[in-house]
Design an enzyme around this catalytic site. Structure first.
Site, PDB file in Angstrom:
ATOM      1  N   ASN A  12       0.872  -1.177   0.000  1.00  0.00           N
ATOM      2  CA  ASN A  12       0.000   0.000   0.000  1.00  0.00           C
ATOM      3  C   ASN A  12       0.909   1.226   0.000  1.00  0.00           C
ATOM      4  OD1 ASN A  12      -1.762   2.073   0.590  1.00  0.00           O
ATOM      5  ND2 ASN A  12      -2.264   1.340   2.662  1.00  0.00           N
ATOM      6  N   LYS A  14       0.152   4.233  -0.273  1.00  0.00           N
ATOM      7  CA  LYS A  14      -0.499   5.415   0.320  1.00  0.00           C
ATOM      8  C   LYS A  14      -0.304   6.631  -0.601  1.00  0.00           C
ATOM      9  CE  LYS A  14      -0.088   3.218   4.773  1.00  0.00           C
ATOM     10  NZ  LYS A  14       0.071   3.327   6.221  1.00  0.00           N
ATOM     11  N   HIS A 100      -9.409   1.160   4.940  1.00  0.00           N
ATOM     12  CA  HIS A 100      -8.137   1.339   5.643  1.00  0.00           C
ATOM     13  C   HIS A 100      -8.352   2.280   6.823  1.00  0.00           C
ATOM     14  CE1 HIS A 100      -4.059   2.557   6.589  1.00  0.00           C
ATOM     15  NE2 HIS A 100      -3.649   1.457   5.954  1.00  0.00           N
ATOM     16  N   GLU A 102      -6.710   4.643   7.951  1.00  0.00           N
ATOM     17  CA  GLU A 102      -6.456   6.065   7.674  1.00  0.00           C
ATOM     18  C   GLU A 102      -7.684   6.703   7.021  1.00  0.00           C
ATOM     19  OE1 GLU A 102      -2.747   5.510   5.597  1.00  0.00           O
ATOM     20  OE2 GLU A 102      -1.796   4.978   7.502  1.00  0.00           O
ATOM     21  N   GLU A 170      -5.205  -4.911  10.645  1.00  0.00           N
ATOM     22  CA  GLU A 170      -4.166  -3.911  10.863  1.00  0.00           C
ATOM     23  C   GLU A 170      -4.440  -3.160  12.165  1.00  0.00           C
ATOM     24  OE1 GLU A 170      -2.206  -2.652   6.885  1.00  0.00           O
ATOM     25  OE2 GLU A 170      -4.028  -1.490   7.144  1.00  0.00           O
ATOM     26  N   GLY A 176       2.763   2.180  10.759  1.00  0.00           N
ATOM     27  CA  GLY A 176       3.756   3.243  10.621  1.00  0.00           C
ATOM     28  C   GLY A 176       4.493   3.599  11.897  1.00  0.00           C
ATOM     29  N   SER A 214       3.572  -2.174  10.258  1.00  0.00           N
ATOM     30  CA  SER A 214       5.028  -2.236  10.482  1.00  0.00           C
ATOM     31  C   SER A 214       5.672  -3.554  10.052  1.00  0.00           C
ATOM     32  CB  SER A 214       5.353  -1.916  11.944  1.00  0.00           C
ATOM     33  OG  SER A 214       4.990  -0.566  12.228  1.00  0.00           O
TER      34      SER A 214
HETATM   35  P1  PGA Z   1       2.997   0.304   7.584  1.00  0.00           P
HETATM   36  O1  PGA Z   1       1.504   0.513   7.021  1.00  0.00           O
HETATM   37  O2  PGA Z   1       3.525  -0.967   6.968  1.00  0.00           O
HETATM   38  O3  PGA Z   1       3.753   1.505   7.136  1.00  0.00           O
HETATM   39  O4  PGA Z   1       2.892   0.183   9.063  1.00  0.00           O
HETATM   40  C1  PGA Z   1       0.651  -0.570   6.836  1.00  0.00           C
HETATM   41  C2  PGA Z   1      -0.662  -0.095   6.259  1.00  0.00           C
HETATM   42  O5  PGA Z   1      -1.156   0.964   6.680  1.00  0.00           O
HETATM   43  O6  PGA Z   1      -1.247  -0.761   5.383  1.00  0.00           O
END
Ligand code: PGA
Length: 251
Positions: A12, A14, A100, A102, A170, A176, A214
């Site tokens: 992803n 983003k 997601h 976010e 997640e 992140g 992560s």
């Molecule tokens: P990350 O994000 O690997 O940077 O923690 C995962 C995600 O949001 O899909």
């Protein structure tokens, strides 16, 4: 134990990537996948919508799949700035991430909205990756499993099957941050997700459940070995081809 579910390693990106670096990243992932010659796992990259068509072109012939990061529930109409699942499909995508955390946080997407988006993905012929996950406060309050259960029941459309649904777990606090749940915590969450799915669809044992938060080359083998984990949804580490390929190798 032989794997019964085909691993899926999804990147992803983003809101990252312009034509130059995005296409170069896609090419590097494609050439790594070609060299590895994997036939037993799926690799997926989800670039920003502006790059879907160019990335489809860049990975052509490599087996690497391309997906969107979000879609609107409607097929078209007066929704300024939004993107329809049909448009992603038209650009060559085969998957789309929906719900997601976010987007749930930034755009106020509820379970009902996520469910409508997953249905839109089906309508367009895309495979939705439905994301769920608890916040740190929910985990600390001991509510992780009940939150996951409520999100699944609210976000997974009726009529889902293992071939029309991927679920990504997640934990919001792991995205992140460099923090991850322990392997037993991941396994417990995934076992519960599979159990809840068992009440929602007939072939829950075949649904692919991804872990996200992560994931990187150095922890992928451990996280992917947790019970009921069938792949990963990777954010930050998917922006470097060698890291992403290392995760794919660990699958
Ligand atoms: P990350 O994000 O690997 O940077 O923690 C995962 C995600 O949001 O899909």
């Amino acid at each position: 134990m032989a794997r019964t579910r085909r691993p899926l390693i999804a990147g992803n990106w983003k809101m990252n990537g312009l034509a130059g670096d995005g296409v170069a990243l896609a090419r590097d992932v494609a050439s790594g996948a070609r060299q590895a010659g994997w036939t037993d796992r799926d690799l997926l990259v989800c670039p920003p919508a502006t790059l879907v068509a160019a990335v489809v072109e860049a990975v052509k012939g490599s087996g690497v799949l391309v997906g969107g990061q979000n879609c609107h529930a409607k097929a078209n109409g007066a929704h300024t700035g939004d993107i329809a699942a049909e448009m992603l499909k038209d650009a060559g995508a085969t998957y789309v991430i929906v719900g997601h955390s976010e987007r749930r946080a930034d755009c106020g997407e509820t379970d009902a909205v996520v469910r409508a988006k997953a249905e839109a993905a089906w309508r367009a012929g895309l495979l939705p990756i439905v994301c769920i996950g608890e916040t740190l406060a929910e985990r600390e309050a001991g509510k992780t499993l009940s939150v996951l259960e409520a999100q699944l029941k609210g976000s997974v459309p009726a009529g889902a099957t293992a071939s029309t649904l991927v679920v990504a777990y997640e934990p919001v606090w792991a995205i992140g941050t460099g923090k991850t749940p322990t392997t037993p915590e991941v396994a417990a969450a995934h076992a519960h997700i599979r159990k809840v799915l068992g009440g929602l669809l007939a072939d829950a044992d075949k649904v692919r459940l991804l872990y996200g938060g992560s994931v990187k080359g150095s922890n992928a083998a451990e996280l992917l070995a947790a019970g009921d984990v069938d792949g990963a949804l990777v954010g930050g580490a998917s922006l470097k081809a060698d890291e992403f390929l290392a995760i794919a190798k660990a699958a």
